[in-house]
Design a protein around this motif. Structure first.
Motif, PDB file in Angstrom:
ATOM      1  N   HIS A  90      -2.486 -80.703  19.665  1.00  0.00           N
ATOM      2  CA  HIS A  90      -2.572 -80.206  18.304  1.00  0.00           C
ATOM      3  C   HIS A  90      -1.287 -79.478  17.943  1.00  0.00           C
ATOM      4  CE1 HIS A  90      -7.060 -80.652  18.599  1.00  0.00           C
ATOM      5  NE2 HIS A  90      -6.875 -81.000  17.344  1.00  0.00           N
ATOM      6  N   LEU A  91      -0.713 -79.860  16.803  1.00  0.00           N
ATOM      7  CA  LEU A  91       0.434 -79.163  16.252  1.00  0.00           C
ATOM      8  C   LEU A  91      -0.011 -78.380  15.032  1.00  0.00           C
ATOM      9  CD1 LEU A  91       3.223 -81.918  16.352  1.00  0.00           C
ATOM     10  CD2 LEU A  91       2.709 -80.175  18.075  1.00  0.00           C
ATOM     11  N   ARG A  92       0.518 -77.180  14.896  1.00  0.00           N
ATOM     12  CA  ARG A  92       0.254 -76.374  13.704  1.00  0.00           C
ATOM     13  C   ARG A  92       1.515 -76.365  12.848  1.00  0.00           C
ATOM     14  NH1 ARG A  92      -3.080 -72.541  11.495  1.00  0.00           N
ATOM     15  NH2 ARG A  92      -2.020 -70.974  10.224  1.00  0.00           N
ATOM     16  N   ILE A  93       1.377 -76.820  11.603  1.00  0.00           N
ATOM     17  CA  ILE A  93       2.486 -76.857  10.657  1.00  0.00           C
ATOM     18  C   ILE A  93       2.063 -76.059   9.434  1.00  0.00           C
ATOM     19  CG2 ILE A  93       4.039 -78.304   9.301  1.00  0.00           C
ATOM     20  CD1 ILE A  93       3.376 -80.619  11.200  1.00  0.00           C
ATOM     21  N   GLY A  94       2.670 -74.901   9.230  1.00  0.00           N
ATOM     22  CA  GLY A  94       2.214 -74.035   8.153  1.00  0.00           C
ATOM     23  C   GLY A  94       0.785 -73.589   8.427  1.00  0.00           C
ATOM     24  N   ARG A 144      -4.518 -69.398  18.334  1.00  0.00           N
ATOM     25  CA  ARG A 144      -3.366 -70.297  18.257  1.00  0.00           C
ATOM     26  C   ARG A 144      -3.540 -71.299  17.111  1.00  0.00           C
ATOM     27  NH1 ARG A 144      -3.876 -70.784  24.003  1.00  0.00           N
ATOM     28  NH2 ARG A 144      -4.519 -72.952  23.744  1.00  0.00           N
ATOM     29  N   TYR A 145      -4.772 -71.663  16.847  1.00  0.00           N
ATOM     30  CA  TYR A 145      -5.057 -72.590  15.749  1.00  0.00           C
ATOM     31  C   TYR A 145      -5.063 -71.868  14.405  1.00  0.00           C
ATOM     32  CZ  TYR A 145      -6.318 -76.370  18.949  1.00  0.00           C
ATOM     33  OH  TYR A 145      -6.277 -77.359  19.906  1.00  0.00           O
ATOM     34  N   PHE A 146      -5.593 -70.655  14.412  1.00  0.00           N
ATOM     35  CA  PHE A 146      -5.736 -69.891  13.175  1.00  0.00           C
ATOM     36  C   PHE A 146      -5.236 -68.461  13.411  1.00  0.00           C
ATOM     37  CE2 PHE A 146      -9.368 -72.850  13.708  1.00  0.00           C
ATOM     38  CZ  PHE A 146      -9.011 -73.796  12.741  1.00  0.00           C
ATOM     39  N   PRO A 147      -3.930 -68.267  13.404  1.00  0.00           N
ATOM     40  CA  PRO A 147      -3.357 -66.957  13.746  1.00  0.00           C
ATOM     41  C   PRO A 147      -3.858 -65.805  12.877  1.00  0.00           C
ATOM     42  CG  PRO A 147      -1.661 -68.655  13.715  1.00  0.00           C
ATOM     43  CD  PRO A 147      -2.895 -69.285  13.162  1.00  0.00           C
ATOM     44  N   ASP A 148      -4.118 -66.075  11.601  1.00  0.00           N
ATOM     45  CA  ASP A 148      -4.573 -65.010  10.717  1.00  0.00           C
ATOM     46  C   ASP A 148      -5.938 -64.461  11.127  1.00  0.00           C
ATOM     47  OD1 ASP A 148      -2.274 -65.382   9.285  1.00  0.00           O
ATOM     48  OD2 ASP A 148      -3.210 -66.552   7.674  1.00  0.00           O
ATOM     49  N   ALA A 149      -6.691 -65.252  11.878  1.00  0.00           N
ATOM     50  CA  ALA A 149      -8.034 -64.833  12.278  1.00  0.00           C
ATOM     51  C   ALA A 149      -8.000 -63.600  13.178  1.00  0.00           C
ATOM     52  CB  ALA A 149      -8.756 -65.973  12.995  1.00  0.00           C
ATOM     53  N   LEU A 161       3.132 -75.747  18.844  1.00  0.00           N
ATOM     54  CA  LEU A 161       2.067 -76.387  19.605  1.00  0.00           C
ATOM     55  C   LEU A 161       0.896 -75.415  19.670  1.00  0.00           C
ATOM     56  CD1 LEU A 161       1.189 -78.815  21.369  1.00  0.00           C
ATOM     57  CD2 LEU A 161       2.159 -77.600  23.335  1.00  0.00           C
ATOM     58  N   ALA A 162      -0.293 -75.888  19.270  1.00  0.00           N
ATOM     59  CA  ALA A 162      -1.469 -75.019  19.259  1.00  0.00           C
ATOM     60  C   ALA A 162      -2.375 -75.270  20.445  1.00  0.00           C
ATOM     61  CB  ALA A 162      -2.249 -75.201  17.956  1.00  0.00           C
ATOM     62  N   GLY A 163      -2.505 -76.523  20.858  1.00  0.00           N
ATOM     63  CA  GLY A 163      -3.436 -76.823  21.934  1.00  0.00           C
ATOM     64  C   GLY A 163      -3.170 -78.163  22.566  1.00  0.00           C
ATOM     65  N   VAL A 191       1.602 -74.373  26.294  1.00  0.00           N
ATOM     66  CA  VAL A 191       1.869 -74.069  24.892  1.00  0.00           C
ATOM     67  C   VAL A 191       3.031 -73.091  24.759  1.00  0.00           C
ATOM     68  CG1 VAL A 191       0.929 -72.904  22.858  1.00  0.00           C
ATOM     69  CG2 VAL A 191      -0.462 -74.589  24.085  1.00  0.00           C
ATOM     70  N   ALA A 192       3.027 -72.024  25.533  1.00  0.00           N
ATOM     71  CA  ALA A 192       4.090 -71.026  25.462  1.00  0.00           C
ATOM     72  C   ALA A 192       5.438 -71.633  25.823  1.00  0.00           C
ATOM     73  CB  ALA A 192       3.757 -69.852  26.392  1.00  0.00           C
ATOM     74  N   HIS A 193       5.452 -72.481  26.855  1.00  0.00           N
ATOM     75  CA  HIS A 193       6.695 -73.115  27.290  1.00  0.00           C
ATOM     76  C   HIS A 193       7.266 -74.023  26.196  1.00  0.00           C
ATOM     77  CE1 HIS A 193       9.654 -75.137  29.770  1.00  0.00           C
ATOM     78  NE2 HIS A 193       9.080 -76.299  29.521  1.00  0.00           N
ATOM     79  N   MET A 194       6.418 -74.854  25.603  1.00  0.00           N
ATOM     80  CA  MET A 194       6.903 -75.767  24.562  1.00  0.00           C
ATOM     81  C   MET A 194       7.391 -74.997  23.343  1.00  0.00           C
ATOM     82  SD  MET A 194       6.846 -78.877  25.606  1.00  0.00           S
ATOM     83  CE  MET A 194       7.086 -79.709  24.026  1.00  0.00           C
ATOM     84  N   ASN A 195       6.657 -73.972  22.945  1.00  0.00           N
ATOM     85  CA  ASN A 195       7.033 -73.238  21.738  1.00  0.00           C
ATOM     86  C   ASN A 195       8.290 -72.400  21.922  1.00  0.00           C
ATOM     87  OD1 ASN A 195       4.913 -74.241  20.182  1.00  0.00           O
ATOM     88  ND2 ASN A 195       3.525 -72.592  20.755  1.00  0.00           N
ATOM     89  N   SER A 196       8.542 -71.926  23.138  1.00  0.00           N
ATOM     90  CA  SER A 196       9.710 -71.081  23.360  1.00  0.00           C
ATOM     91  C   SER A 196      10.958 -71.882  23.727  1.00  0.00           C
ATOM     92  CB  SER A 196       9.421 -70.058  24.464  1.00  0.00           C
ATOM     93  OG  SER A 196       9.173 -70.709  25.705  1.00  0.00           O
ATOM     94  N   ASP A 197      10.780 -73.026  24.405  1.00  0.00           N
ATOM     95  CA  ASP A 197      11.941 -73.740  24.949  1.00  0.00           C
ATOM     96  C   ASP A 197      12.174 -75.143  24.380  1.00  0.00           C
ATOM     97  OD1 ASP A 197      12.243 -71.538  26.573  1.00  0.00           O
ATOM     98  OD2 ASP A 197      11.290 -72.469  28.311  1.00  0.00           O
ATOM     99  N   HIS A 198      11.225 -75.677  23.635  1.00  0.00           N
ATOM    100  CA  HIS A 198      11.362 -77.084  23.224  1.00  0.00           C
ATOM    101  C   HIS A 198      11.037 -77.294  21.751  1.00  0.00           C
ATOM    102  CE1 HIS A 198      12.122 -78.431  27.318  1.00  0.00           C
ATOM    103  NE2 HIS A 198      11.095 -77.683  27.712  1.00  0.00           N
ATOM    104  N   ALA A 199      11.636 -76.462  20.905  1.00  0.00           N
ATOM    105  CA  ALA A 199      11.435 -76.599  19.458  1.00  0.00           C
ATOM    106  C   ALA A 199      11.933 -77.950  18.958  1.00  0.00           C
ATOM    107  CB  ALA A 199      12.157 -75.465  18.724  1.00  0.00           C
ATOM    108  N   ASN A 200      13.014 -78.449  19.541  1.00  0.00           N
ATOM    109  CA  ASN A 200      13.551 -79.744  19.106  1.00  0.00           C
ATOM    110  C   ASN A 200      12.572 -80.874  19.395  1.00  0.00           C
ATOM    111  OD1 ASN A 200      15.899 -78.572  18.189  1.00  0.00           O
ATOM    112  ND2 ASN A 200      17.058 -78.987  20.060  1.00  0.00           N
ATOM    113  N   ALA A 201      11.916 -80.808  20.544  1.00  0.00           N
ATOM    114  CA  ALA A 201      10.925 -81.834  20.885  1.00  0.00           C
ATOM    115  C   ALA A 201       9.758 -81.792  19.909  1.00  0.00           C
ATOM    116  CB  ALA A 201      10.435 -81.642  22.314  1.00  0.00           C
TER     117      ALA A 201
END
Length: 243
Positions: free
Chosen positions: A200-204, A109-114, A191-193, A163-173
């Protein structure tokens, strides 16, 4: 007092997500070997790294697990005037499959490319178990600290669900948190963690840690904190941080 330095030392470890790993050189005995590694924190609050079996630092750790991780404030104008933390540790390779799976779930979740190069190449998870810390909070603010880490009560399914709930349902937050904290908004945020003291938020490709207004020990308290922040017009000051 050193006791007062524990909180900012731990916050620095949370705020950053990469550091310099120093190991004892196998090919050049007696010389330290430094390399840059990304990290997140595991369930115990210890740095978790994913490194290649053919990397020099891996060979070094296999011979001598004593190491250190140096973490400093990113984009500092004067590196001697800002916080930096040296975590002296024993490195332990994860061998239990359940522990590896739990580490992977959080780390990706922190480093998706890994996830791609972990599955395609010979990479292993290692955890750095601290022995002692050296924290410098600026000129003259120098401390030896024995206990900095704090276990995360949410790592595992509780965190994954939030994390899944925030990322799927609360993008505005999430977008509001970015604006509220003055973070870069040039890329999508996720949201990563979550830990008891913040999120932790992941931006780019970058990761940012933001503190909760108060300590959260249950998922309900985390939800309440996230709702409060979604409605806030400025980021509240944390008021009950543990040592």
């Amino acid at each position: 007092m050193s006791q007062n330095a524990i909180r900012p030392a731990r916050e620095l470890l949370l705020k950053e997500y990469r550091g310099v790993l120093s190991t004892h050189s196998k090919s050049m005995p007696g010389y330290p070997f430094g390399s840059v590694v990304p990290y997140c924190l595991d369930v115990q609050g210890n740095p978790l790294i994913l490194i290649s079996r053919i990397a020099q630092h891996t060979h070094n750790l296999q011979k001598d697990p004593k190491c250190s991780l140096l973490v400093g404030e990113r984009e500092a104008q004067d590196v001697q005037a800002v916080g930096r933390l040296t975590v002296m540790a024993q490195a332990h390779k994860l061998l239990d499959q359940a522990a590896i799976d739990a580490a992977a779930q959080r780390y990706y979740r922190y480093f998706p490319d890994a996830a791609d190069y972990h599955s395609a190449h010979d990479f292993d998870f290692w955890t750095l178990v601290p022995v002692r810390h050296r924290y410098i909070g600026g000129f003259g603010a120098i401390h030896w600290l024995d206990q900095v880490t704090l276990a995360n009560p949410f790592v595992g399914q509780a965190e994954a669900g939030m994390v899944a709930h925030m990322n799927s349902d609360h993008a505005n937050a999430l977008a509001h948190y970015v604006q509220l904290a003055g973070l870069p908004n040039h890329a999508p945020v996720s949201l990563a963690g979550v830990d008891s003291e913040g999120m932790h938020l992941r931006i780019g490709q970058a990761v940012y840690w933001l503190p909760f207004p108060s300590i959260c020990n249950t998922p309900t308290q985390v939800r309440e904190a996230l709702v409060l922040l979604a409605r806030a017009d400025q980021w509240p000051i944390a008021c009950d941080a543990p040592a």
